[in-house]
Enzyme design. Sequence first.
Site, PDB file in Angstrom:
ATOM      1  N   SER A  62       0.770  -0.984  -0.063  1.00 35.54           N
ATOM      2  CA  SER A  62      -0.139   0.005  -0.036  1.00 35.54           C
ATOM      3  C   SER A  62       0.925   1.179   0.042  1.00 35.54           C
ATOM      4  O   SER A  62       1.549   1.548   0.763  1.00 35.54           O
ATOM      5  CB  SER A  62      -0.893   0.080   1.369  1.00 35.54           C
ATOM      6  OG  SER A  62      -1.708   1.023   1.423  1.00 35.54           O
ATOM      7  N   LYS A 104      -1.222  -1.142  -4.384  1.00 46.39           N
ATOM      8  CA  LYS A 104      -2.498  -0.351  -4.099  1.00 46.39           C
ATOM      9  C   LYS A 104      -1.755   1.162  -3.943  1.00 46.39           C
ATOM     10  O   LYS A 104      -0.838   1.264  -3.163  1.00 46.39           O
ATOM     11  CB  LYS A 104      -2.773  -0.912  -2.820  1.00 46.39           C
ATOM     12  CG  LYS A 104      -3.762   0.043  -1.914  1.00 46.39           C
ATOM     13  CD  LYS A 104      -4.436  -0.604  -0.936  1.00 46.39           C
ATOM     14  CE  LYS A 104      -4.732   0.118   0.083  1.00 46.39           C
ATOM     15  NZ  LYS A 104      -5.431  -0.629   1.241  1.00 46.39           N
ATOM     16  N   LYS A 156      -2.664   5.147  -2.772  1.00 48.74           N
ATOM     17  CA  LYS A 156      -3.832   5.748  -1.828  1.00 48.74           C
ATOM     18  C   LYS A 156      -4.220   6.987  -2.927  1.00 48.74           C
ATOM     19  O   LYS A 156      -3.385   7.552  -3.706  1.00 48.74           O
ATOM     20  CB  LYS A 156      -3.209   6.511  -0.783  1.00 48.74           C
ATOM     21  CG  LYS A 156      -2.888   5.165   0.391  1.00 48.74           C
ATOM     22  CD  LYS A 156      -4.269   4.827   0.881  1.00 48.74           C
ATOM     23  CE  LYS A 156      -3.932   3.950   2.156  1.00 48.74           C
ATOM     24  NZ  LYS A 156      -5.176   3.690   2.693  1.00 48.74           N
ATOM     25  N   ASP A 160      -6.961   3.127  -3.107  1.00 48.78           N
ATOM     26  CA  ASP A 160      -7.923   3.325  -1.953  1.00 48.78           C
ATOM     27  C   ASP A 160      -8.057   4.723  -1.600  1.00 48.78           C
ATOM     28  O   ASP A 160      -7.091   5.559  -1.483  1.00 48.78           O
ATOM     29  CB  ASP A 160      -7.005   2.581  -0.919  1.00 48.78           C
ATOM     30  CG  ASP A 160      -7.806   2.659   0.740  1.00 48.78           C
ATOM     31  OD1 ASP A 160      -8.953   2.925   0.453  1.00 48.78           O
ATOM     32  OD2 ASP A 160      -7.252   2.002   1.537  1.00 48.78           O
ATOM     33  N   GLU A 175     -11.220   0.757  -3.497  1.00 48.36           N
ATOM     34  CA  GLU A 175     -11.286   0.526  -1.970  1.00 48.36           C
ATOM     35  C   GLU A 175     -11.931   1.825  -1.379  1.00 48.36           C
ATOM     36  O   GLU A 175     -11.565   3.043  -1.577  1.00 48.36           O
ATOM     37  CB  GLU A 175     -10.171   0.440  -1.416  1.00 48.36           C
ATOM     38  CG  GLU A 175     -10.194  -0.373   0.090  1.00 48.36           C
ATOM     39  CD  GLU A 175      -8.980  -0.619   0.599  1.00 48.36           C
ATOM     40  OE1 GLU A 175      -7.891  -1.017  -0.093  1.00 48.36           O
ATOM     41  OE2 GLU A 175      -8.540  -0.552   1.881  1.00 48.36           O
ATOM     42  N   ASP A 196     -13.683  -1.388   3.204  1.00 49.05           N
ATOM     43  CA  ASP A 196     -12.622  -1.468   4.303  1.00 49.05           C
ATOM     44  C   ASP A 196     -13.390  -0.768   5.522  1.00 49.05           C
ATOM     45  O   ASP A 196     -13.886  -1.451   6.250  1.00 49.05           O
ATOM     46  CB  ASP A 196     -11.487  -0.634   3.937  1.00 49.05           C
ATOM     47  CG  ASP A 196     -10.378  -0.501   5.005  1.00 49.05           C
ATOM     48  OD1 ASP A 196     -10.735  -0.931   6.194  1.00 49.05           O
ATOM     49  OD2 ASP A 196      -9.388   0.132   4.691  1.00 49.05           O
ATOM     50  N   LYS A 201     -10.041  -6.387   8.433  1.00 47.45           N
ATOM     51  CA  LYS A 201      -8.812  -5.819   9.552  1.00 47.45           C
ATOM     52  C   LYS A 201      -9.498  -6.471  10.769  1.00 47.45           C
ATOM     53  O   LYS A 201     -10.727  -6.016  11.302  1.00 47.45           O
ATOM     54  CB  LYS A 201      -8.788  -4.526   9.564  1.00 47.45           C
ATOM     55  CG  LYS A 201      -8.132  -3.810   8.240  1.00 47.45           C
ATOM     56  CD  LYS A 201      -7.929  -2.230   8.214  1.00 47.45           C
ATOM     57  CE  LYS A 201      -7.129  -2.020   7.099  1.00 47.45           C
ATOM     58  NZ  LYS A 201      -7.339  -0.480   6.894  1.00 47.45           N
ATOM     59  N   GLY A 251      -4.151  -3.797   6.571  1.00 46.72           N
ATOM     60  CA  GLY A 251      -3.113  -3.336   7.476  1.00 46.72           C
ATOM     61  C   GLY A 251      -3.535  -2.092   8.056  1.00 46.72           C
ATOM     62  O   GLY A 251      -4.019  -1.269   7.406  1.00 46.72           O
TER      63      GLY A 251
END
Length: 361
Positions: free
Chosen positions: A130, A155, A157, A182, A206, A231, A255, A283
């Site tokens: 990520s 991934k 952000k 995400d 996400e 998420d 998670k 995570g």
Amino acid sequence: MPVLKIYNVNLPLITPFETSFGIQYSRNALIIEYFDDVKAYGESVTEEFPGYSYEDNGTALHIIKNYLINILKETRDPETFMEKAKKIKGHNMAKSAVETMLWDLKAKEEEKSLKEIIKGKKVKIESGISIGILPLEKLMDTIANAIELGYKRIKLKIKPGWDSDVLKEVRKRFGNIPLTVDANQAYEGMEERILTLDKYELLMIEQPLSENNFYGLSKLQKKLTTPICLDESIHGIRDAEMMLEMDAGKIINLKIGRVGGLTESMKIVEFCRKNKIPLWCGGMLETGIGRALNVIIQTREEFNMPGDTSPSNRYFERDIIDKPFIMKNGYIEVPSGPGIGIKPDMGFIEKIGKVVLEEKI
Ligand code: OSB
Ligand code: MG
């Protein structure tokens, strides 16, 4: 008499981690130690600032110190503990920190690995990365390096204004790599902007909208070809059911802390198996203690996409466990010792941490 200790440790991150809700410079963690002949450990996935969730280290410590510890004095069984903890509303991350410590304890008392208890099969798990928001050139270098290291999925952000143009550039430079994004809830009221990402052939998008906006997510999913992954929206099995029923998403990022522990996590794992919902493990930049648990749960075959579990050296100069997690060809080996399988480096923890709670239980 057993003692419950909570340490607060602050581990600087090698690279500051920027998301749509802020920049994180270090991992400030609450580490729980159950101190007796057998020692057990847990980590609260909360942070100093309540940007990802309403919980933070302050609320987690408050809930543990003033309420959960009393339940802990009545039972050491993780499932009974969670039953009794139901009378406390919310605060899943605080509950999970204690509950996962109790699973470590139970497994160690039975001289088993936690992997064996949850019927995990894999000996190594696939690792995804990520990557936070970074200046474009730095981002490109980080992606190139991640591909070189063998990560199974990348991934990125995103936030409004840091999305379409970046993805266009990434696809141009790196072609058809396994790529996801995400948004951490940043596109509420900007659904049109999300639709512009549909053409980049992402594995998923996400959490584009607010955690509670299942109705909006459902409407958005109908307009998108790309699957939505939830998420922040998933706080337990009920939310997973709602996602499926409303078609508010097609993939789940689990998670353990967010859903209130391993007991609830396993219900979601079963649900995903029965309903063939793609599942992966997220995570929270955990130290090696929380990370061990993330690695262990992914030994279940229901986790059929690479998670956000990177090796220790992606995050920290020095982790707080004796043998840091390492990655080989995109895989992380599963520790096989009793309980969560790792030994915290207590010398280091004592040195850098401070004790924020110490009580006989
Ligand atoms: O949304 O998945 C998230 C980190 C902190 C808070 C929220 C998230 C993340 C990550 C990093 O994406 C995952 C990791 O490498 O631990
Ligand atoms: Mg996320």
